[in-house]
Scaffold this active site. Structure first.
Site, mmCIF file in Angstrom:
data_model
loop_
_atom_site.group_PDB
_atom_site.id
_atom_site.type_symbol
_atom_site.label_atom_id
_atom_site.label_comp_id
_atom_site.label_asym_id
_atom_site.label_seq_id
_atom_site.Cartn_x
_atom_site.Cartn_y
_atom_site.Cartn_z
ATOM 1 N N ASN A 40 0.871 -1.181 0.000
ATOM 2 C CA ASN A 40 0.000 0.000 0.000
ATOM 3 C C ASN A 40 0.904 1.225 0.000
ATOM 4 O OD1 ASN A 40 -1.831 2.025 0.461
ATOM 5 N ND2 ASN A 40 -2.229 1.475 2.601
ATOM 6 N N TRP A 41 0.999 1.863 -1.150
ATOM 7 C CA TRP A 41 1.939 2.985 -1.268
ATOM 8 C C TRP A 41 1.405 4.289 -0.697
ATOM 9 C CZ3 TRP A 41 4.213 2.526 -6.931
ATOM 10 C CH2 TRP A 41 5.106 1.440 -6.961
ATOM 11 N N LYS A 42 0.118 4.323 -0.385
ATOM 12 C CA LYS A 42 -0.477 5.565 0.143
ATOM 13 C C LYS A 42 -0.187 6.723 -0.824
ATOM 14 C CE LYS A 42 -0.030 3.501 4.634
ATOM 15 N NZ LYS A 42 -0.025 3.635 6.079
ATOM 16 N N HIS B 268 -9.503 1.364 4.510
ATOM 17 C CA HIS B 268 -8.237 1.545 5.229
ATOM 18 C C HIS B 268 -8.454 2.506 6.400
ATOM 19 C CE1 HIS B 268 -4.172 2.800 6.193
ATOM 20 N NE2 HIS B 268 -3.799 1.650 5.671
ATOM 21 N N GLU C 249 -6.858 4.918 7.482
ATOM 22 C CA GLU C 249 -6.652 6.344 7.176
ATOM 23 C C GLU C 249 -7.880 6.927 6.479
ATOM 24 O OE1 GLU C 249 -2.848 5.804 5.259
ATOM 25 O OE2 GLU C 249 -2.021 5.288 7.223
ATOM 26 N N GLU D 9 -5.606 -4.780 10.482
ATOM 27 C CA GLU D 9 -4.576 -3.773 10.718
ATOM 28 C C GLU D 9 -4.884 -3.015 12.005
ATOM 29 O OE1 GLU D 9 -2.473 -2.612 6.807
ATOM 30 O OE2 GLU D 9 -4.208 -1.325 7.031
ATOM 31 N N GLY E 193 2.325 2.432 10.706
ATOM 32 C CA GLY E 193 3.285 3.513 10.570
ATOM 33 C C GLY E 193 4.003 3.874 11.865
ATOM 34 N N SER F 259 3.190 -2.023 10.383
ATOM 35 C CA SER F 259 4.629 -2.113 10.656
ATOM 36 C C SER F 259 5.241 -3.460 10.279
ATOM 37 C CB SER F 259 4.931 -1.761 12.124
ATOM 38 O OG SER F 259 4.582 -0.415 12.380
ATOM 39 N N GLY G 21 2.850 -1.024 4.277
ATOM 40 C CA GLY G 21 2.916 0.386 3.905
ATOM 41 C C GLY G 21 4.345 0.828 3.699
ATOM 42 N N GLY G 22 4.903 1.478 4.714
ATOM 43 C CA GLY G 22 6.234 2.078 4.602
ATOM 44 C C GLY G 22 7.310 1.164 4.029
HETATM 45 P P1 PGA Z 1 2.754 0.430 7.613
HETATM 46 O O1 PGA Z 1 1.293 0.670 6.965
HETATM 47 O O2 PGA Z 1 3.269 -0.865 7.062
HETATM 48 O O3 PGA Z 1 3.564 1.621 7.190
HETATM 49 O O4 PGA Z 1 2.559 0.350 9.098
HETATM 50 C C1 PGA Z 1 0.408 -0.393 6.747
HETATM 51 C C2 PGA Z 1 -0.863 0.117 6.136
HETATM 52 O O5 PGA Z 1 -1.268 1.254 6.435
HETATM 53 O O6 PGA Z 1 -1.525 -0.593 5.347
#
Ligand code: PGA
Length: 253
Positions: A9-11, A95, A97, A167, A173, A213, A234-235
């Site tokens: 997930n590149w956001k 998600h 966010e 999640e 994050g 994470s 994500g990251g």
């Molecule tokens: P993260 O994000 O791996 O940076 O914690 C995961 C996500 O939001 O899907």
């Protein structure tokens, strides 16, 4: 046998050019990977270029969100039909966010999910508790509510085809992933809830990913948990080397 899914997930990261160069390198590196589905979710603007760059590879392209109407006066929104036309095969829905910053409720998640399934794309539905909810001992009740309301009206066959991402919001994050015991408890609970609501067969087929994470250093321990069928990253998915290390780590189990 559930085929694992490793999804990036590149956001709100990467331009078209950055997307294409990442995918060229990543697709070449993963050409020999079998037995896992790899997915990359770039921003909307790069979906078309991503799907062209990944054509003929093992990597599927996802969108990070969608709107449930086909078309109309909905300024700024993108329909599933448009995503499919651009080459997306998966759509991330709900998600945290989107829930926290952009007003997605379980009801909106349910409508989006319906639109994705109706178009024949695979939804990746995100659920998970906040730190406040966990500290209050409400984690499992929150997951129940998100499954009940988010998946309301789905058939067992649709649930079997779903990908769910557990999640925990406090792990996203933050560098602080759920422990194997915490993830194991949540995943087993979600699968139990699916079985009670949609039947044992649908529950056994549905892939449940862990997200929050995920890194090359913890993927192996997370994948070793019985009900963990992959990861939403994500990251650590933003560089080819790190996401490839996660794919490799997941394959070893
Ligand atoms: P993260 O994000 O791996 O940076 O914690 C995961 C996500 O939001 O899907």
């Amino acid at each position: 046998m559930r085929i694992p899914v490793l999804a990036a997930n590149w956001k709100m990261f990467k331009t078209v050019g950055e997307t294409v160069s990442y995918l060229k390198e990543f697709c070449a590196l993963t050409a020999g990977v079998s037995g896992a589905e790899m997915v990359v979710a770039p921003p909307f603007t790069a979906i078309r270029a991503a799907s062209e760059a990944a054509r003929g590879s093992n990597v599927g392209i996802a969108a990070q969100d969608c709107y449930w109407e086909q078309e109309g006066a909905f300024t700024g929104e993108i329909s599933v039909r448009m995503l499919k036309d651009a080459g997306a095969c998966y759509v991330i829905v709900g998600h945290s966010e989107r829930r926290r910053l952009f007003g997605d409720t379980d009801e909106r998640v349910n409508r989006k999910l319906g639109a994705v399934l109706a178009a024949g794309l695979t939804p990746i539905v995100c659920i998970g508790e906040t730190l406040e909810e966990r500290d209050a001992g409400r984690t499992l009740a929150v997951l129940d509510r998100q499954v009940e309301a988010g998946l309301a009206g789905l058939t067992p066959a649709q649930v079997a085809s779903l990908v769910i991402a557990y999640e925990p919001v406090w792990a996203i994050g933050t560098g602080r992933n759920a422990t194997p015991a915490q993830a194991g408890e949540a995943h087993a609970h979600i699968r139990g809830k699916l079985a009670a609501t949609f039947g044992a067969e649908a529950a056994a087929a549905c892939r449940i990913l862990y997200g929050g994470s995920v890194k090359p250093e913890n993927i192996k321990d997370l994948m070793a948990i019985e009900d963990v069928d992959g990861a939403l990253v994500g990251g650590a998915s933003l560089t080819v080397s790190s996401f490839f290390a996660i794919v490799s780590g997941a394959q070893l189990v």
